[in-house]
Every structure is written in structure tokens, then in C-alpha cells.
Design an enzyme around this catalytic site. Structure first.
Site, PDB file in Angstrom:
ATOM      1  N   CYS A   1       0.816  -1.225   0.000  1.00 54.63           N
ATOM      2  CA  CYS A   1       0.000   0.000   0.000  1.00 54.63           C
ATOM      3  C   CYS A   1       0.846   1.270   0.000  1.00 54.63           C
ATOM      4  O   CYS A   1       0.354   2.329  -0.365  1.00 54.63           O
ATOM      5  CB  CYS A   1      -0.940   0.010   1.207  1.00 54.63           C
ATOM      6  SG  CYS A   1      -2.189  -1.275   1.155  1.00 54.63           S
TER       7      CYS A   1
ATOM      8  N   GLN B   1      -5.203  -9.023   5.916  1.00 56.69           N
ATOM      9  CA  GLN B   1      -5.186  -7.709   6.559  1.00 56.69           C
ATOM     10  C   GLN B   1      -6.426  -7.455   7.412  1.00 56.69           C
ATOM     11  O   GLN B   1      -6.335  -6.819   8.465  1.00 56.69           O
ATOM     12  CB  GLN B   1      -5.045  -6.608   5.507  1.00 56.69           C
ATOM     13  CG  GLN B   1      -3.668  -6.506   4.904  1.00 56.69           C
ATOM     14  CD  GLN B   1      -3.486  -5.250   4.077  1.00 56.69           C
ATOM     15  OE1 GLN B   1      -3.972  -4.185   4.413  1.00 56.69           O
ATOM     16  NE2 GLN B   1      -2.777  -5.379   2.967  1.00 56.69           N
TER      17      GLN B   1
ATOM     18  N   SER C   1     -23.435   9.855   5.820  1.00 58.52           N
ATOM     19  CA  SER C   1     -23.085   8.727   6.679  1.00 58.52           C
ATOM     20  C   SER C   1     -23.270   9.081   8.153  1.00 58.52           C
ATOM     21  O   SER C   1     -22.957  10.187   8.590  1.00 58.52           O
ATOM     22  CB  SER C   1     -21.630   8.311   6.434  1.00 58.52           C
ATOM     23  OG  SER C   1     -21.301   7.172   7.183  1.00 58.52           O
TER      24      SER C   1
ATOM     25  N   SER D   1     -11.340   1.104   4.539  1.00 56.51           N
ATOM     26  CA  SER D   1     -11.288   1.754   3.229  1.00 56.51           C
ATOM     27  C   SER D   1     -11.971   0.871   2.185  1.00 56.51           C
ATOM     28  O   SER D   1     -11.955  -0.357   2.278  1.00 56.51           O
ATOM     29  CB  SER D   1      -9.836   2.007   2.824  1.00 56.51           C
ATOM     30  OG  SER D   1      -9.107   0.790   2.787  1.00 56.51           O
TER      31      SER D   1
ATOM     32  N   HIS E   1      -9.009   4.266  -1.431  1.00 53.45           N
ATOM     33  CA  HIS E   1      -7.667   3.706  -1.270  1.00 53.45           C
ATOM     34  C   HIS E   1      -7.300   2.866  -2.493  1.00 53.45           C
ATOM     35  O   HIS E   1      -7.334   1.643  -2.454  1.00 53.45           O
ATOM     36  CB  HIS E   1      -7.643   2.864   0.006  1.00 53.45           C
ATOM     37  CG  HIS E   1      -6.315   2.257   0.342  1.00 53.45           C
ATOM     38  ND1 HIS E   1      -5.120   2.675  -0.221  1.00 53.45           N
ATOM     39  CD2 HIS E   1      -5.995   1.252   1.209  1.00 53.45           C
ATOM     40  CE1 HIS E   1      -4.129   1.952   0.292  1.00 53.45           C
ATOM     41  NE2 HIS E   1      -4.638   1.083   1.153  1.00 53.45           N
TER      42      HIS E   1
ATOM     43  N   CYS F   1       0.557   2.286   6.733  1.00 54.04           N
ATOM     44  CA  CYS F   1       0.789   0.874   7.025  1.00 54.04           C
ATOM     45  C   CYS F   1       0.775   0.099   5.715  1.00 54.04           C
ATOM     46  O   CYS F   1       0.142   0.515   4.736  1.00 54.04           O
ATOM     47  CB  CYS F   1      -0.269   0.336   7.983  1.00 54.04           C
ATOM     48  SG  CYS F   1      -1.964   0.398   7.341  1.00 54.04           S
TER      49      CYS F   1
END
Length: 389
Positions: free
Chosen positions: A91, A152, A210, A244, A345, A375
């Protein structure tokens, strides 16, 4: 010693990374070519002067194989003499591209270089580069970690459990990300960084409406009975709402020295001050942002209180909230224009996307120092400090 400065930074709008997404019809090479073309148009530089183009892509297979960055610059109309390479630090691939580019400028290897990244997760889904039945880790890793590594999403759950981060905390953080992103768009704060593409002008995943009540109704995204038995401490609080999304997008940053910028009449947006990369536990996997932050602050000879803005990639809400617990950082300074939970992402593009958002936010908010960290799969993290000029 030479320095390294960012003189332009752009990105595409970020689309949903699935069929029917706003950018799903665009080949990944063309996504990246669009940012490269826009980068030189906005800066006014002659692309023939660019010494190298360093791009990040995670799933380097199919339409993202064969050194995507090289074909993107050719599609963008750069001279054939401009070289390119594509790197993979998961990433953090395009943040690593930024590090490599800046380090090349500081060392004198480059005068003008582009760091960039792309991922089309609609066309090249995550893990496409690992065929079914193939083991990407090998017997030595299996021997070292006999109980096996985990995906993950399970790492994000383990982190939430270890640091006692509740579902409510994660959902509240996610809602805040959407609200900040929506406000940034409404106030025109993201306009300068985005290069509209084929009628797409805004990030597709931002949800202004949201609420925590809506997110509370989502089911756990990673529940697995095998992992539930192995890790009874997991409460299964990670959902699609506090993690994400999968996305399509590209980003690009133009880096040079202050001396070259002055010679070419370019206006620096920020100086690339300090860099760090670190490894961490590959089971928890996503906690490297904590030691990476500590490491880059030591190298920069700065304290946390010296940092005006932070960009911490929102792969999962639990990652950012753990980082905040361990560092004591003020969340009001973190991802002030929204983070990956809202903006998206697109793996290989995200590092340079964070940098793009950060340098424009620094200028808009008069920040002196800013810190970016991400990360990365396998237990890795990058961090860097930017300074206003």
C-alpha cells in the site's frame, strides 16, 4: 547539501473499484498517463528534462504488468528518452516512490523526477497476482510462523482487540472522515489537487450522509470461523463502513531541488524534510505506522507537537486509532480533508495521493511541518516529514 522540494502534485478523482465504478472503463495505464500529462501541463516543465519516473503499483499483473509506469509516460506523450520504473511496497508503493525520488534529488542523481502511482482495482482485483493454489510466502516463512499469517482484515481485528478499540469508536472515526471529505469538497479545498477525467470531477465514495446509526447496521466484513477459533479475543467489529473501500485512481508528484526550481521558474509547495521506513510484526501487520512515526521524528529532530498536519492512511479505522493511542497525536490535525475511508484507497496510488492532499492542505492552512505515514502488508510502514517553503 542539496534539498528536495515538491513543485506540483495532482491526482485523479477516485472511483469505486468495481464494475460500474466511475473510472472502471479507464485502462490503468491511461489513469496514470492522465496525471502525468496534467503534472507537466500545470507545472509548465518540458517533460524531456525529467530524469526518471518512479511509479507504485501493487498488483503488477494483467493490465498493470510489464512496468506500467513506462507505458503511462509514453501514453502521456513524454519523450521516449524519459525512463521509468515501477516499485512495490504494497500500500505504500507510491509513498516509497516519493522517498526514492527525493533521495535521488538530494544525492544529485536526479535534477527533476516524478513519483507517482496507480491502481485499477475494478480491472485488476486485489491478489490477482497470486494464482489460486500458489504460495507467495515460501517454506521459510511457514517455518518461522508455523500457525500461519493472516489477511489484513484479520490483522485489523487483532489490532482493535489488542488496543481495546470499540465498534463505536471506529464507526465514529469513519463518519468523521466522510464529513471532513464532504466539507473539503464543498469548500473547494480539493479542487487544486484533482485533475478531472472524462467527466468525473469528484471522489465517488464520499458519503456526506453517513451516520454512526447507519454504520452500526453493517455486518462484520471479515468474520471467519477458523480465525474466530484461533483468535477468541476478536470481537468482529471491522466492517465495510469503518475500513477503506476498493478503488481506482492515480496520482503524481513532481520533485526537484530548490536550485533547479529557481532556475526553471517553478514554485515549491513543500520541502521533503526527512524519511523513514520500518518493519513490524507481520501478523499484526498494520502497526508499523507507530515506530515509523517515532523514527522519522527522531531523524527530523522534531517533536510530535511540532507537526501541524498529519496524513495517516485510513486502511482501517483501527489502525489510525491505535496510532493515535500510541503517539498521543491530536486527531483534529489528522486527515483534515478526509482520509481513505471516505476518499478511497487505490492501493498503488495512495501514497502519492496522500502526499498530494497533504501539500495542498499545508498551503491552504499555513502549516509549517506535516507528517505522512502508511501501514503496508507484510508488516511495513513508510513515514516522511514535509516542511513549508
Amino acid at each position: 547539501m542539496r534539498d528536495a522540494v515538491i513543485v506540483e502534485a495532482v491526482r485523479t478523482p477516485i472511483g469505486k473499484g468495481k464494475p460500474g465504478g466511475a473510472l472502471a472503463h479507464v485502462h490503468p495505464v491511461e489513469l496514470l498517463a492522465h496525471t502525468l500529462r496534467t503534472l507537466v501541463e500545470r507545472s509548465g516543465v518540458d517533460p524531456a528534462l525529467i530524469d526518471d519516473v518512479i511509479g507504485g503499483t501493487v498488483d503488477q499483473v494483467g493490465e498493470q504488468a510489464m512496468n506500467t509506469t513506462r507505458y503511462a509516460l509514453l501514453s502521456a506523450g513524454f519523450p521516449e528518452t524519459v525512463p521509468a520504473t515501477t516499485v512495490d511496497r504494497q500500500c505504500g508503493s507510491s509513498q516509497q516512490a516519493v522517498h526514492f525520488a527525493a533521495q535521488g534529488v538530494i544525492s544529485g542523481a536526479y535534477d527533476l523526477v516524478v513519483a507517482c502511482g496507480v491502481e485499477s482495482m475494478s480491472r485488476v482485483p486485489m491478489w490477482s497476482n497470486v494464482p489460486p493454489g500458489k504460495d507467495p510466502f515460501g517454506p521459510g516463512v511457514a517455518e518461522r510462523y508455523p500457525e500461519g499469517l493472516v489477511p489484513q482484515g484479520i490483522s485489523a481485528e487483532l489490532i482493535a482487540a489488542k488496543w481495546s478499540i470499540s465498534r463505536e469508536q471506529m464507526d465514529t472515526f469513519a463518519v468523521s472522515s466522510h464529513r471532513k471529505a464532504a466539507a473539503a469538497w464543498d469548500q473547494g479545498l480539493l479542487d487544486a489537487e484533482v485533475a478531472p477525467l472524462e467527466g468525473v470531477t469528484r471522489d465517488e465514495c464520499v458519503r456526506p450522509g453517513s451516520t454512526t446509526e447507519i454504520l452500526a447496521g453493517l455486518r462484520p466484513a471479515y468474520h471467519d470461523p477458523v480465525f474466530a477459533e484461533r483468535f477468541p479475543q476478536i470481537e468482529w467489529n471491522v466492517t465495510a463502513g469503518n475500513a477503506s473501500p476498493v478503488n481506482d485512481g492515480a496520482s503524481a508528484v513532481l520533485i526537484t531541488s530548490s536550485e533547479t526550481a529557481a532556475r526553471l521558474g517553478l514554485r515549491p509547495l513543500a520541502r521533503l524534510h526527512s524519511f523513514a521506513v520500518t518493519g513490524s510484526d507481520p501478523l499484526l501487520m498494520l502497526t508499523g505506522v507507530v515506530p515509523a512515526t517515532e523514527k522519522v521524528l527522531r531523524r527530523a529532530r522534531l517533536n510530535l507537537d511540532d507537526i501541524d498536519l498529519f496524513e495517516v492512511n485510513e486502511a482501517f479505522a483501527s489502525v489510525v486509532l491505535t496510532w493515535r493511542q500510541e503517539t498521543g497525536a491530536d486527531l483534529a490535525k489528522v486527515n483534515v480533508h478526509g482520509g481513505a475511508i471516505a476518499l478511497g484507497h487505490p492501493l498503488g496510488a495512495s501514497g502519492a495521493r496522500l502526499t498530494t492532499t497533504l501539500v495542498h492542505a499545508m498551503r491552504a492552512r499555513g502549516a509549517r511541518y506535516a507528517l505522512q505515514t502508511m501501514c503496508e502488508a507484510g508488516g511495513l510502514a513508510n513515514a516522511m516529514v514535509l516542511e513549508s517553503v
